[in-house]
Design an enzyme around this catalytic site. Structure first.
Site, PDB file in Angstrom:
ATOM      1  N   THR A 168       0.831  -1.209   0.000  1.00 26.97           N
ATOM      2  CA  THR A 168       0.000   0.000   0.000  1.00 26.97           C
ATOM      3  C   THR A 168       0.864   1.257   0.000  1.00 26.97           C
ATOM      4  OG1 THR A 168      -1.804  -1.106   1.081  1.00 26.97           O
ATOM      5  CG2 THR A 168      -1.590   1.221   1.577  1.00 26.97           C
ATOM      6  N   GLY A 222      -4.898  -5.256   6.890  1.00 28.05           N
ATOM      7  CA  GLY A 222      -5.982  -4.317   7.131  1.00 28.05           C
ATOM      8  C   GLY A 222      -6.902  -4.689   8.277  1.00 28.05           C
TER       9      GLY A 222
HETATM   10  N1  ASP Z   1      -3.635  -2.318   4.409  1.00 29.65           N
HETATM   11  C1  ASP Z   1      -3.878  -2.916   3.132  1.00 29.65           C
HETATM   12  C2  ASP Z   1      -5.124  -3.775   3.209  1.00 29.65           C
HETATM   13  O1  ASP Z   1      -5.272  -4.508   4.158  1.00 29.65           O
HETATM   14  C3  ASP Z   1      -2.770  -3.765   2.617  1.00 29.65           C
HETATM   15  C4  ASP Z   1      -1.401  -3.119   2.634  1.00 29.65           C
HETATM   16  O2  ASP Z   1      -1.107  -2.264   3.487  1.00 29.65           O
HETATM   17  O3  ASP Z   1      -0.584  -3.489   1.772  1.00 29.65           O
HETATM   18  O4  ASP Z   1      -5.910  -3.745   2.288  1.00 29.65           O
END
Ligand code: ASP
Length: 304
Positions: A168, A222
């Protein structure tokens, strides 16, 4: 007032972090140039996250990972610390820059959070650029999905094993007027169930900005950030416990680990322009700019 800017490109067990250095430096410099010439924090974070979305190295925009159906669904959010206005989208297909769609929700509708077809229509009506499926289904992402399916796992973008690395992206800034803003954007988890949404578009979980405390963008598994409302928790540490950005980032990760054995990290710029970052993963791709000084690097050792 001095400006401050931080960007991140995900946390985890990052293979060959030097692959990302040139891109992170280029993007943080672009944002720093804007802030140096008087741009607002909101414009700077939107620009940096758009640039991260346009770089296939990261799990957002054109680099978004594929879900179990082989499709890229994007989530994004943006928040303005001046008045707590915020915009977010989840489960959208096709916008080249999901963060700009989140900004449209904030600025052109009375709403905060929109999903799916309705959000996409809003983007089309306002002339956002949309891409077709081939733009997202790159050979690399298809191979990554095939590997995840073969292992029957839902994994983070750069995982050697499940939850090895999260890709992300996000940005946080304080401009010369002292205003704060934050933005986060993601393709979610590799091979996630169709319809799954993580923390990235949820205000207070994956993103938060308040001039009274700090601006935060998170990356990690997440579900764990949702259950701990991690971005708002970090803001609480600044607002009510008088911590600076670095202490708040460290405390937030300690809380994440203690309460849900969480995996990930966050970047924080506080109301005094201090920068902080912390992670529970082996690495966190990040870069910062404070009044002309650019740093590309990691967030120090993982929190215990
Ligand atoms: N936080 C993001 C999710 O759970 C994934 C990530 O941080 O790469 O969708």
């Amino acid at each position: 007032m001095a400006y401050s800017l931080m960007i991140h490109g995900g946390a985890g067990a990052i293979r060959a972090p030097e692959r990302f250095s040139g891109s992170l430096k280029h993007i943080v410099e672009a944002g720093a140039d804007m802030l140096a010439s008087g741009a607002g924090a909101l414009d700077a974070v939107a620009r940096c996250v758009s640039m991260l979305e346009d770089d296939p190295l990261y799990n957002a925009g054109c680099g978004a990972v594929l879900n179990a159906d082989g499709a890229a669904y994007c989530d994004a959010s943006i928040m303005d610390g001046r008045d707590l206005s915020a915009g977010a989208v989840a489960g959208v297909r096709g916008p080249r820059n999901p963060v700009l769609l989140a900004r449209l929700v904030m600025e052109k509708t009375p709403h905060v959070f929109m999903v799916g077809a309705g959000a996409e229509r809003l983007g089309r009506e306002h002339g956002l650029v949309f891409e077709n499926e081939a733009y997202f289904a790159t050979p690399e992402r298809l191979a990554q999905l095939a590997r995840a399916k073969a292992r029957h796992e839902t994994s983070l973008d750069h995982a050697a094993t499940a939850h090895g690395k999260l890709g992300t992206v996000g940005a946080v800034a304080r401009d010369q007027a002292g205003n704060l803003a934050a933005a986060t954007s993601t393709g979610g988890l590799v091979n996630q169930m169709s319809g799954r949404v993580g923390d990235s578009p949820v205000i207070g979980a994956g993103v938060y900005a308040d001039n009274a405390s700090c601006a935060i963008s998170c990356t990690g598994v997440g579900e764990q950030f949702l259950r701990t409302a991690l971005a708002r928790t970090a803001a609480f540490f600044v607002e009510s416990q008088g911590m600076d950005a670095e202490a708040a980032a460290r405390e937030a990760v300690a809380y994440l680990v203690r309460r849900v054995d969480g995996s990930g990290g966050l970047i924080v710029v506080d109301r005094n322009g201090r920068c902080g970052a912390a992670r529970s993963t082996p690495g966190l791709l990040m870069a910062s700019a404070r009044d002309g000084r650019i740093t590309v690097g990691d967030a120090g050792p993982p929190a215990a």
